[in-house]
Design a protein around this motif. Structure first.
Motif, PDB file in Angstrom:
ATOM      1  N   ASP A  86       0.831  -1.202   0.000  1.00  0.00           N
ATOM      2  CA  ASP A  86       0.000   0.000   0.000  1.00  0.00           C
ATOM      3  C   ASP A  86       0.870   1.258   0.000  1.00  0.00           C
ATOM      4  O   ASP A  86       0.608   2.213  -0.738  1.00  0.00           O
ATOM      5  N   GLN A  87       1.907   1.241   0.833  1.00  0.00           N
ATOM      6  CA  GLN A  87       2.801   2.416   0.885  1.00  0.00           C
ATOM      7  C   GLN A  87       3.455   2.671  -0.469  1.00  0.00           C
ATOM      8  O   GLN A  87       3.500   3.793  -0.962  1.00  0.00           O
ATOM      9  N   LEU A  88       3.965   1.599  -1.080  1.00  0.00           N
ATOM     10  CA  LEU A  88       4.668   1.778  -2.354  1.00  0.00           C
ATOM     11  C   LEU A  88       3.692   2.157  -3.469  1.00  0.00           C
ATOM     12  O   LEU A  88       4.025   2.974  -4.346  1.00  0.00           O
ATOM     13  N   ALA A  89       2.490   1.577  -3.413  1.00  0.00           N
ATOM     14  CA  ALA A  89       1.484   1.908  -4.424  1.00  0.00           C
ATOM     15  C   ALA A  89       1.149   3.397  -4.359  1.00  0.00           C
ATOM     16  O   ALA A  89       1.000   4.064  -5.389  1.00  0.00           O
ATOM     17  N   ARG A  90       1.049   3.924  -3.129  1.00  0.00           N
ATOM     18  CA  ARG A  90       0.747   5.358  -2.986  1.00  0.00           C
ATOM     19  C   ARG A  90       1.918   6.217  -3.449  1.00  0.00           C
ATOM     20  O   ARG A  90       1.736   7.213  -4.142  1.00  0.00           O
ATOM     21  N   ARG A  91       3.113   5.797  -3.053  1.00  0.00           N
ATOM     22  CA  ARG A  91       4.296   6.604  -3.373  1.00  0.00           C
ATOM     23  C   ARG A  91       4.574   6.621  -4.878  1.00  0.00           C
ATOM     24  O   ARG A  91       4.945   7.636  -5.452  1.00  0.00           O
ATOM     25  N   ASN A  92       4.402   5.465  -5.534  1.00  0.00           N
ATOM     26  CA  ASN A  92       4.789   5.354  -6.947  1.00  0.00           C
ATOM     27  C   ASN A  92       3.598   5.181  -7.894  1.00  0.00           C
ATOM     28  O   ASN A  92       3.778   4.759  -9.035  1.00  0.00           O
ATOM     29  N   ASP A  93       2.416   5.506  -7.410  1.00  0.00           N
ATOM     30  CA  ASP A  93       1.213   5.425  -8.248  1.00  0.00           C
ATOM     31  C   ASP A  93       1.059   4.055  -8.904  1.00  0.00           C
ATOM     32  O   ASP A  93       0.745   3.953 -10.093  1.00  0.00           O
ATOM     33  N   LEU A  94       1.275   3.022  -8.142  1.00  0.00           N
ATOM     34  CA  LEU A  94       1.157   1.674  -8.693  1.00  0.00           C
ATOM     35  C   LEU A  94      -0.275   1.162  -8.569  1.00  0.00           C
ATOM     36  O   LEU A  94      -1.011   1.572  -7.676  1.00  0.00           O
ATOM     37  N   THR A  95      -0.621   0.266  -9.453  1.00  0.00           N
ATOM     38  CA  THR A  95      -1.803  -0.565  -9.245  1.00  0.00           C
ATOM     39  C   THR A  95      -1.291  -1.956  -8.907  1.00  0.00           C
ATOM     40  O   THR A  95      -0.530  -2.546  -9.680  1.00  0.00           O
ATOM     41  N   VAL A  96      -1.672  -2.446  -7.737  1.00  0.00           N
ATOM     42  CA  VAL A  96      -1.218  -3.757  -7.280  1.00  0.00           C
ATOM     43  C   VAL A  96      -2.446  -4.651  -7.117  1.00  0.00           C
ATOM     44  O   VAL A  96      -3.352  -4.320  -6.359  1.00  0.00           O
ATOM     45  N   VAL A  97      -2.487  -5.740  -7.859  1.00  0.00           N
ATOM     46  CA  VAL A  97      -3.621  -6.654  -7.718  1.00  0.00           C
ATOM     47  C   VAL A  97      -3.124  -7.988  -7.173  1.00  0.00           C
ATOM     48  O   VAL A  97      -2.104  -8.515  -7.615  1.00  0.00           O
TER      49      VAL A  97
END
Lengths: 358, 98
Positions: free
Chosen positions: A281-292
């Motif tokens: 969640d932290q990395l998705a927010r920081r790097n605008d990732l979509t993680v499924v």
């Protein structure tokens, strides 16, 4: 963020899929509902763009046999596509008697057709220099990370020194990638992310990492708290190696990228599962990732107790699938439970699907 | 507690612990009762919800309720208060061999 929509029609268990996940999202469903197939569809798209449709079918689905949905008409197309913004890439395969006969790729910008023909990077390469938006779209597809079944056994022996560019879908070159990130200053944050995550997940086991090169293999060593000499990473527990691969899966993603991981919970203690979700969640927010993430883990579902809208359900009945859990069940009713407990009690979906619907 | 769709219909939900009850109890019991409530509204027998793991659960008279029984109770209360499908049932019956 590459907010995308994945499409699939008549693909194995997926009669009709239309899925637009964002942030960190879970995909749940009974065994055989099509969770892994949905992730394989992403892998297929990446490989079809990079190589060709036939090779993509082999690498993503393990071959042509039984690719078409069993209730689809005999000559029905199998369609797999992805849309980001106005750009829409679709591949159509026709499967006859279990064998895929032909493939066609189309690329649209809204209603305008930009390309129609065989799949493959060489086929569409001429488009990319003309339009930066198309180039960025194709790059996002080519950089999608789809990961499954970490090959822990292979990783215990180290990683091949030559595989430095792209993280393998089973993480077999994770150690080579890690060392590369450690050595390249622009990528050092990736290494730091993995090491910080490992330290947090296994505070009694790991304080630092080191690398040893022998022939064409790189092995990793771990420093334990209070121990002067490093130990071979290959001797560590399955969970440690699994977590290392999972953290590499996340760290390998480019800004705005898409990461898909099939059942990340395997081999992990609940403590490590919760931490993994937090880090994702932290990395998705920081790097605008979509993680499924696909999952059967009650622990993983519990991490989404406050955000059931981030959980998607393949129930085998709704078309197009999947449906958000917050739409599948009354959100106020859901709030009465821990979602993991509800899932474990067959209250969301079950292999015995008569128990699924109210 | 929420108002049910039951201004026009009375909804009854079983929460059960076994497969046989889940498949048959609503159909069996409904055959023995009138299809209208005392106020004249039709009765809808909803599909039973099953909570696994409670069938062979040992009940004790001492100590606090077990996690399994709490899970069963939560399912009953949630169905009466909110409803899985967005409307609470008018009557929730917990039926199980424990």
């Amino acid at each position: 963020m590459s907010t995308f929509t994945l499409y699939a029609k008549n693909l194995r268990a997926l009669r009709s899929l239309e899925w637009s996940p964002s942030g960190v999202s879970l995909l749940v469903g009974a065994n055989g509902a099509g969770k892994s197939t949905a992730l394989q569809a992403l892998k297929f798209l990446r490989l079809a763009v990079d190589r060709d449709a036939a090779e993509a079918v082999n690498l993503a689905f393990g071959g042509y046999f039984d690719l078409r949905n069993r209730v689809a008409a005999e000559h029905a197309w199998i369609e797999i596509g992805i849309r980001i913004g106005n750009l829409d890439l679709r591949l159509r395969l026709v499967s006859v008697q279990g064998l895929t006969k032909s493939g066609e790729m189309t690329l649209h910008d809204g209603p305008t057709e930009l390309f129609r023909g065989a799949a493959g990077r060489s086929q569409i390469a001429f488009l990319s220099p003309l339009d930066p938006a198309v180039a960025a779209f194709m790059n996002t597809i080519l950089k999608m990370g789809i990961f499954h079944d970490p090959d822990i056994s292979s990783l215990r022996g180290g990683s091949n020194i030559a595989h430095t560019q792209v993280l393998d879908s089973r993480g077999t070159n994770a150690i080579t990638m890690l060392r590369g990130w450690f050595q390249r200053r622009p990528d050092r944050w990736r290494y730091d992310f993995v090491l910080t995550g490992l330290r947090a997940a296994f505070p009694k086991l790991i304080t630092d990492l080191d690398f040893v090169e022998a022939g064409n293999t790189i092995a990793a060593q771990v420093y334990r708290p209070g121990s002067e000499m490093p130990a071979h990473l290959g001797s560590e527990a399955n969970g440690v190696l699994t977590m290392l691969v999972l953290l590499c899966d996340l760290a390998a993603a480019e800004k705005g990228g898409i990461v898909a991981i099939d059942e990340p919970e395997n081999s992990l203690h609940p403590y490590a599962i919760r931490l993994f979700v937090r880090l994702a969640d932290q990395l998705a927010r920081r790097n605008d990732l979509t993680v499924v993430l696909t999952t059967h883990s009650p622990v993983l579902l519990d991490a989404f107790n406050d955000t059931p809208e981030q959980i998607y359900v393949l129930d085998g009945m709704t078309e197009p699938a999947p449906v958000r859990l917050s739409e599948f069940k009354n959100p106020e009713w859901l709030r009465q439970f821990r979602l993991g407990e509800l899932y474990a009690d067959d209250g969301i979906v079950s292999n015995d699907d008569e128990n699924v619907r109210g | 507690m929420k108002t049910s769709v039951g201004d026009t219909v009375k909804r009854i939900r079983f929460v059960v612990t076994g497969d046989l009850e889940r498949k048959a109890i609503a159909a069996s019991i409904s055959a023995l009762f009138p299809q209208t409530a005392s106020d004249g509204k039709p009765v809808e027998w909803l599909r039973a919800q099953k909570v696994p793991a409670a069938t062979t659960h040992r009940l004790t008279t001492s100590g606090p309720p077990s996690g399994t029984m709490k899970a069963l109770a939560r399912r009953v209360i949630a169905e009466a208060a909110e409803g899985e499908d967005g409307s609470p049932a008018d009557l929730v019956i917990c039926s199980g061999i424990v």
